[in-house]
Design an enzyme around this catalytic site. Sequence first.
Site, PDB file in Angstrom:
ATOM      1  N   ASP A 164      60.751  19.525  12.186  1.00 57.47           N
ATOM      2  CA  ASP A 164      62.153  19.151  12.001  1.00 57.47           C
ATOM      3  C   ASP A 164      62.484  18.085  13.034  1.00 57.47           C
ATOM      4  O   ASP A 164      62.683  18.384  14.215  1.00 57.47           O
ATOM      5  CB  ASP A 164      63.057  20.377  12.153  1.00 57.47           C
ATOM      6  CG  ASP A 164      64.527  20.020  11.935  1.00 57.47           C
ATOM      7  OD1 ASP A 164      64.821  18.821  11.744  1.00 57.47           O
ATOM      8  OD2 ASP A 164      65.368  20.936  11.966  1.00 57.47           O
ATOM      9  N   LYS A 191      70.382  12.289  11.302  1.00 58.49           N
ATOM     10  CA  LYS A 191      71.018  11.623  12.453  1.00 58.49           C
ATOM     11  C   LYS A 191      70.738  10.108  12.518  1.00 58.49           C
ATOM     12  O   LYS A 191      71.368   9.364  11.789  1.00 58.49           O
ATOM     13  CB  LYS A 191      70.664  12.379  13.735  1.00 58.49           C
ATOM     14  CG  LYS A 191      71.205  13.821  13.642  1.00 58.49           C
ATOM     15  CD  LYS A 191      71.259  14.602  14.921  1.00 58.49           C
ATOM     16  CE  LYS A 191      72.045  15.893  14.717  1.00 58.49           C
ATOM     17  NZ  LYS A 191      71.296  17.121  14.786  1.00 58.49           N
ATOM     18  N   TYR A 215      67.334  24.942  16.184  1.00 61.02           N
ATOM     19  CA  TYR A 215      68.396  24.848  15.172  1.00 61.02           C
ATOM     20  C   TYR A 215      67.914  23.961  14.042  1.00 61.02           C
ATOM     21  O   TYR A 215      67.361  22.882  14.268  1.00 61.02           O
ATOM     22  CB  TYR A 215      69.660  24.247  15.800  1.00 61.02           C
ATOM     23  CG  TYR A 215      70.817  24.082  14.819  1.00 61.02           C
ATOM     24  CD1 TYR A 215      71.456  25.196  14.274  1.00 61.02           C
ATOM     25  CD2 TYR A 215      71.263  22.814  14.456  1.00 61.02           C
ATOM     26  CE1 TYR A 215      72.522  25.040  13.392  1.00 61.02           C
ATOM     27  CE2 TYR A 215      72.333  22.653  13.578  1.00 61.02           C
ATOM     28  CZ  TYR A 215      72.962  23.773  13.046  1.00 61.02           C
ATOM     29  OH  TYR A 215      74.013  23.630  12.176  1.00 61.02           O
TER      30      TYR A 215
HETATM   31  C1  PLP Z   1      71.449  18.315  13.762  1.00 56.96           C
HETATM   32  C2  PLP Z   1      70.233  19.011  13.333  1.00 56.96           C
HETATM   33  C3  PLP Z   1      70.123  19.564  12.047  1.00 56.96           C
HETATM   34  C4  PLP Z   1      71.281  19.630  11.092  1.00 56.96           C
HETATM   35  O1  PLP Z   1      71.710  18.366  10.697  1.00 56.96           O
HETATM   36  P1  PLP Z   1      73.204  18.227  10.081  1.00 56.96           P
HETATM   37  O2  PLP Z   1      73.269  16.779   9.707  1.00 56.96           O
HETATM   38  O3  PLP Z   1      74.132  18.605  11.191  1.00 56.96           O
HETATM   39  O4  PLP Z   1      73.299  19.127   8.922  1.00 56.96           O
HETATM   40  C5  PLP Z   1      68.908  20.112  11.676  1.00 56.96           C
HETATM   41  N1  PLP Z   1      67.862  20.116  12.517  1.00 56.96           N
HETATM   42  C6  PLP Z   1      67.926  19.595  13.771  1.00 56.96           C
HETATM   43  C7  PLP Z   1      66.728  19.612  14.636  1.00 56.96           C
HETATM   44  C8  PLP Z   1      69.126  19.039  14.214  1.00 56.96           C
HETATM   45  O5  PLP Z   1      69.196  18.573  15.471  1.00 56.96           O
END
Ligand code: PLP
Length: 430
Positions: A239, A267, A144
Amino acid sequence: MSYEKSEIAFKEAYAVIPGGVDSPVRAFSSVGGTPPFIAKGEGGHLIDIDGNRYIDFVQSWGPLILGHADKDVEQAVIDAVKNGLSFGAPTLTETKLATHIVEMFDSIEKVRFVSSGTEAVMSAIRLARGYTKRDDFIKFTGCYHGHADSLLVQAGSGMATFGSPSSPGVPADLTKHTLLATYNDIDSVKKCFQESQNGVSSIIIEPIAGNMGLVPADEPFLQELRELCDQYGALLIFDEVMSGFRASLTGAQGITSVRPDIVTLGKVIGAGMPVGAFGASAKIMNQLSPDGPIYQAGTLSGNPIAMSAGLASLEKLKATPEIYATLEKRAKRLMEGFKSASDKVNIPMVTEVRGSMFGFFFSDKVVKNFDDALANDTELFGKFHGKMLEKGVYLACSSFETGFISVATSDGMIEEAIISAEASLREIVG
Ligand SMILES: *Cc1c(COP(=O)(O)O)cnc(C)c1O
């Protein structure tokens, strides 16, 4: 445990907010029941509006590595608030936070702040496309990367939970440049490179996948991704919105020798405030506007309150790097406890730990990719989730999520959760 007030609150929310929630996974659709409405957080605990107290293994889906309402973060935010909420002009705090990140991440010489992980990834993809002048990129099923159009293809957790491979409202024209490969399967990646019509700008990967449950990439697999990118002149994007400052102080960098071209963060970097970031070498980052031609912007980017929270949190983590060993020890103990509880009632379980991240599947198969993850017993997980909640243990409400240990999650809380896990599983098998 009574959820009376939450049940009323959920009905009221449902009337004015789609699904009653502002992000789908919060609705408990896949596990059943009413999501508790939260009144406050205290260290390692959550307290809902009915006064129920839970050990929190979600921690706002990752950001709160120091626990709820950490005193230093709280003070930094209060101090910043007194000077005004936003200026839309540069502040010293942004440079300080950027300097820490540049010092910590080998592959980052310059970094730009945005307001969410979605925005960070969206911008990283644009940067990779603009830099290489190619349109296609490769992503892995089950990873994701936020909800931007071209990334919303076979995207794990929320989408796996809801069984929709993609989403209405995303034009096929926008996803035709998204090439799908299988996690930990290098041949599937080679195939994407061979089949690309327009040339591959980049590979984007969660080097420690956390959105199909916790599924780390194999070291040789990451090495081969690096080699393929070098061979084809594509960029490798890690990511690390979830794994950054979580899997280790420096995320995947503390675990693998492979270095990406671009890193996305989020995060933990905002300690609970809305922050994301993307960084790379100066050569790549200088292609961004205003120095370069690739446009990217944000009214609230680098917001002073969010930057202050992130800075206070990061400085604390940097000053006490030894806490990562403690967090990992606790995560391992929790997973050992869950595993031995499930062994006792003959329910198959596989577990995984990376730093302060943990994951478990009700499955007898080691999970290497999204198909393996889909084989887990989601019905059993739903029952387990409900039983644990009743016993005051707040787990993510989907079997495709990762759990988190915070500095405030004590050894005692871990033991309490293990006892609850055994009791829950015994009730389930009857
Ligand atoms: C949570 C997450 C996102 C998206 O971040 P948001 O702050 O929810 O937009 C993108 N990549 C990874 C790996 C994530 O865990």
